[in-house]
Design a protein around this motif. Structure first.
Motif, PDB file in Angstrom:
ATOM      1  N   PRO A   1      -8.851 -13.812  -7.075  1.00  0.00           N
ATOM      2  CA  PRO A   1      -7.425 -13.499  -7.083  1.00  0.00           C
ATOM      3  C   PRO A   1      -7.223 -12.070  -7.578  1.00  0.00           C
ATOM      4  O   PRO A   1      -8.105 -11.488  -8.212  1.00  0.00           O
ATOM      5  CB  PRO A   1      -6.837 -14.509  -8.072  1.00  0.00           C
ATOM      6  CG  PRO A   1      -7.975 -14.880  -8.958  1.00  0.00           C
ATOM      7  CD  PRO A   1      -9.214 -14.769  -8.107  1.00  0.00           C
TER       8      PRO A   1
ATOM      9  N   THR B   1      -6.520  -9.409  -9.868  1.00  0.00           N
ATOM     10  CA  THR B   1      -6.468  -9.194 -11.312  1.00  0.00           C
ATOM     11  C   THR B   1      -6.828  -7.731 -11.541  1.00  0.00           C
ATOM     12  O   THR B   1      -7.443  -7.099 -10.675  1.00  0.00           O
ATOM     13  CB  THR B   1      -7.473 -10.083 -12.078  1.00  0.00           C
ATOM     14  OG1 THR B   1      -8.790  -9.812 -11.596  1.00  0.00           O
ATOM     15  CG2 THR B   1      -7.152 -11.564 -11.930  1.00  0.00           C
TER      16      THR B   1
ATOM     17  N   GLY C   1     -11.540 -11.768 -12.228  1.00  0.00           N
ATOM     18  CA  GLY C   1     -11.023 -12.536 -11.095  1.00  0.00           C
ATOM     19  C   GLY C   1     -12.067 -13.436 -10.471  1.00  0.00           C
ATOM     20  O   GLY C   1     -11.762 -14.543 -10.036  1.00  0.00           O
TER      21      GLY C   1
ATOM     22  N   TRP D   1     -11.729 -17.399  -9.919  1.00  0.00           N
ATOM     23  CA  TRP D   1     -11.954 -18.041  -8.624  1.00  0.00           C
ATOM     24  C   TRP D   1     -12.930 -19.202  -8.768  1.00  0.00           C
ATOM     25  O   TRP D   1     -12.716 -20.281  -8.220  1.00  0.00           O
ATOM     26  CB  TRP D   1     -12.490 -17.030  -7.609  1.00  0.00           C
ATOM     27  CG  TRP D   1     -12.703 -17.641  -6.248  1.00  0.00           C
ATOM     28  CD1 TRP D   1     -11.811 -17.677  -5.221  1.00  0.00           C
ATOM     29  CD2 TRP D   1     -13.871 -18.338  -5.791  1.00  0.00           C
ATOM     30  NE1 TRP D   1     -12.351 -18.347  -4.150  1.00  0.00           N
ATOM     31  CE2 TRP D   1     -13.620 -18.761  -4.484  1.00  0.00           C
ATOM     32  CE3 TRP D   1     -15.097 -18.637  -6.369  1.00  0.00           C
ATOM     33  CZ2 TRP D   1     -14.553 -19.467  -3.720  1.00  0.00           C
ATOM     34  CZ3 TRP D   1     -16.027 -19.350  -5.626  1.00  0.00           C
ATOM     35  CH2 TRP D   1     -15.744 -19.753  -4.312  1.00  0.00           C
TER      36      TRP D   1
ATOM     37  N   ASP E   1     -11.291 -22.082 -10.351  1.00  0.00           N
ATOM     38  CA  ASP E   1     -10.371 -22.723  -9.410  1.00  0.00           C
ATOM     39  C   ASP E   1     -11.120 -23.517  -8.344  1.00  0.00           C
ATOM     40  O   ASP E   1     -10.649 -24.569  -7.901  1.00  0.00           O
ATOM     41  CB  ASP E   1      -9.466 -21.686  -8.750  1.00  0.00           C
ATOM     42  CG  ASP E   1      -8.444 -21.112  -9.708  1.00  0.00           C
ATOM     43  OD1 ASP E   1      -8.259 -21.649 -10.819  1.00  0.00           O
ATOM     44  OD2 ASP E   1      -7.814 -20.094  -9.335  1.00  0.00           O
TER      45      ASP E   1
ATOM     46  N   HIS F   1      -4.905 -18.464 -16.255  1.00  0.00           N
ATOM     47  CA  HIS F   1      -4.811 -17.300 -15.367  1.00  0.00           C
ATOM     48  C   HIS F   1      -3.939 -16.217 -15.980  1.00  0.00           C
ATOM     49  O   HIS F   1      -4.314 -15.037 -15.952  1.00  0.00           O
ATOM     50  CB  HIS F   1      -4.230 -17.715 -14.009  1.00  0.00           C
ATOM     51  CG  HIS F   1      -5.253 -18.127 -13.010  1.00  0.00           C
ATOM     52  ND1 HIS F   1      -5.755 -17.272 -12.059  1.00  0.00           N
ATOM     53  CD2 HIS F   1      -5.860 -19.322 -12.797  1.00  0.00           C
ATOM     54  CE1 HIS F   1      -6.630 -17.904 -11.305  1.00  0.00           C
ATOM     55  NE2 HIS F   1      -6.705 -19.157 -11.728  1.00  0.00           N
TER      56      HIS F   1
END
Length: 177
Positions: free
Chosen positions: A13, A15, A21, A25, A28, A123
């Motif tokens: 993502p 950042t 990031g 990820w 996630d 996040h």
């Protein structure tokens, strides 16, 4: 028939620091698979246990979220949990025998909402870290830990419990018919 190819690529993502990031990820992606493992599960299977000494899936989902928010606030930020996060966790982590507190009669939707809320906060916080701060050890009473190691640990922690969840689901659905 068209060939379907998987895309096995890490796409972090946005950042300020792509390395942070990438960890987000990975976290996630682990969460996405955890959610797949519990998709469509019945309340009976969510609350089922092979014996009083073993966990329910609901207990493990609660535990995953609680561990994540504890590591974020108590270790990475070295702050107490804010009231909005405390409100998400009405049960203690462990019972008097140091077993995970049994969390039953909570819907899958509520468990998933808790996991999503905690992850969104994670996040928010990690997106504000500098790379130096991401790697700066926090000196805690029993150990030193960096936010980088915390992210790694949470990936490992959830993946391990996800395997447990998948096994419990198989056993529960067999036992429940």
């Amino acid at each position: 028939m068209q060939d379907v190819r998987d895309s096995l690529i890490i796409t972090p993502p946005a950042t300020p620091h792509p390395e942070i990031g990438r960890f987000l990820w990975m976290m996630d992606d682990v969460r996405r698979i955890t959610k797949e493992v519990v998709t469509g599960i019945s309340q009976a299977a969510l609350d089922w246990s092979a014996s009083p000494e073993t966990n329910t899936i609901g207990t493990l989902l609660y535990h995953i979220a609680l561990v994540e928010i504890d590591w974020l606030y108590l270790d990475a930020l070295q702050h107490e949990l804010p009231d909005d996060m405390v409100a998400l966790f009405p049960y203690d982590s462990r019972d008097v025998n140091r077993h995970l507190t049994v969390v039953n009669d909570v819907s899958l939707a509520e468990h998933l909402a808790r996991l999503d809320t905690v992850r969104a906060r994670f996040h928010e916080v990690y997106a504000t870290l500098s790379l130096d701060d991401f790697r700066r050890p926090r000196s805690l009473p029993d150990y030193d830990a960096t936010p980088e190691w915390i992210a790694y640990h949470l990936i490992e922690h959830e993946a391990g419990h996800r395997g447990e969840i998948a096994t419990i689901r198989t056993l529960a659905e067999r036992a429940l018919g």
